[in-house]
Design an enzyme around this catalytic site. Structure first.
Site, PDB file in Angstrom:
ATOM      1  CG  ASP A  95      -1.966   0.994   1.277  1.00 37.57           C
ATOM      2  OD1 ASP A  95      -2.412   1.405   0.192  1.00 37.57           O
ATOM      3  OD2 ASP A  95      -2.371   1.394   2.390  1.00 37.57           O
TER       4      ASP A  95
ATOM      5  N   GLY B 246      -9.139   5.574   1.506  1.00 31.02           N
ATOM      6  CA  GLY B 246      -9.865   6.264   2.574  1.00 31.02           C
ATOM      7  C   GLY B 246     -11.283   5.748   2.753  1.00 31.02           C
TER       8      GLY B 246
HETATM    9  P1  13P Z   1      -8.700   4.509   5.803  1.00 31.89           P
HETATM   10  O1  13P Z   1      -7.671   4.408   6.865  1.00 31.89           O
HETATM   11  O2  13P Z   1      -9.342   5.849   5.762  1.00 31.89           O
HETATM   12  O3  13P Z   1      -9.696   3.417   5.849  1.00 31.89           O
HETATM   13  O4  13P Z   1      -7.932   4.397   4.403  1.00 31.89           O
HETATM   14  C1  13P Z   1      -7.188   3.254   4.107  1.00 31.89           C
HETATM   15  C2  13P Z   1      -6.426   3.417   2.850  1.00 31.89           C
HETATM   16  O5  13P Z   1      -6.826   4.098   1.933  1.00 31.89           O
HETATM   17  C3  13P Z   1      -5.154   2.695   2.736  1.00 31.89           C
HETATM   18  O6  13P Z   1      -4.482   2.997   1.563  1.00 31.89           O
END
Ligand code: 13P
Length: 287
Positions: free
Chosen positions: A84, A208
């Site tokens: 990520d 997000g």
């Molecule tokens: P949140 O923490 O807002 O759920 O977002 C996670 C995310 O987009 C990881 O890349």
């Protein structure tokens, strides 16, 4: 066996649902997410940030743990292990470590540099049968207590990056990581619509995923979002369940600290959160 996210996301885009990416931090997180995906017969993407990778002693440990856990738990639904928000070096390390998917986040670079590095990684991922996510338009969030607004990506830049041969594209549409501020303007569906018009079949990624109202999630999926990332919501659920358990004093039964007991309520809470999200995203039964 870990799989690339390509096929599951193509199917999701064509079938008008989204696959959830849930970030992992440790064994409990991973186990809860895998068991829920299997129970619901849903494909799943496990997200690993560079920080979480370091915490778990490195990407090799993570890849070995996840690979072995998929096998030991008898998981048969498609599972992708995905970096990520990777840097260029992080992406290279995950390719080496046995991840099946990576995100190269070149959103802080100039478009030229983002394009050049993405191209190189596209070629490596194609050769290895891995999927690659690129990002255009930075996704805001809380930094040092200040919540930055989510940017909206430029649809022409999205088209330029999509044309490099990436598997999926994260484009900012006003979304941010973590909790949304009271005065959040919401997702820009106008931007999303324009991006999809330019990028066609490309699965779009919504970061997000915590705290976006259900109706906005559904509309985003109808406009081409095929992957939704969730992290904070699992952390909040874990925190709440653990706090409650400690307040009830159940871990203080004379045997000292037993991580298997202390972490169990949080692990159950993560399962519930993942289940709710998979139902909302429409991926249940789609493995
Ligand atoms: P949140 O923490 O807002 O759920 O977002 C996670 C995310 O987009 C990881 O890349």
């Amino acid at each position: 066996m870990l799989v690339s996210a390509e096929e599951m996301l193509k199917k999701a885009k064509a079938g008008h649902y989204a696959v959830g990416q849930f970030n992992i931090n440790n064994l409990e997180w991973t186990k809860s997410i895998l068991l829920t995906a299997q129970e619901l017969n849903s494909p799943v993407i496990l997200g690993v940030s560079e920080g979480a990778g370091k915490y778990m002693t490195g990407f090799k440990t993570v890849a070995a743990m996840v690979d072995a856990m998929v096998d030991s738990l008898g998981i048969t639904v498609p599972v992708a292990l995905h970096l990520d928000h990777g840097t260029y070096d992080g992406a290279k390390a995950c390719i080496e470590a046995g991840f099946s998917s990576i995100m190269f986040d070149g959103s802080s670079l100039s478009l030229e540099e983002n394009v050049e590095k993405t191209k190189e990684l596209v070629a490596i991922c194609k050769e290895k049968g891995m999927s690659l996510e690129a990002e255009v338009g930075s996704i805001g969030g809380e930094e040092d207590g200040v919540v930055g607004a989510g940017e909206c990506a430029d649809p022409d830049e999205c088209k330029a990056v999509a044309d490099l041969g990436v598997t999926m594209l994260a484009a900012g549409i006003g979304n941010i990581h973590g909790k949304y501020p009271e005065n959040w303007a919401g997702l820009s569906f106008e931007t999303l619509d324009a991006i999809q018009a330019k990028t066609g079949d490309m699965p779009l990624v919504l970061h997000g995923g915590t705290g976006i109202p259900a109706d906005m999630i559904k509309k985003a999926i109808s406009l081409g979002v095929a992957k939704i990332n969730v992290n904070t919501e699992c952390q909040l659920a874990f925190q709440e369940a653990t706090r409650k358990y400690i307040e009830e004093g159940k871990d203080l039964e004379g045997k000292g600290f037993d991580p298997r007991k202390l972490l169990a309520p949080g692990a159950e809470a993560i399962k519930e959160t993942v289940k709710e999200k998979m139902e909302l995203f429409g991926s249940v039964g789609k493995a």
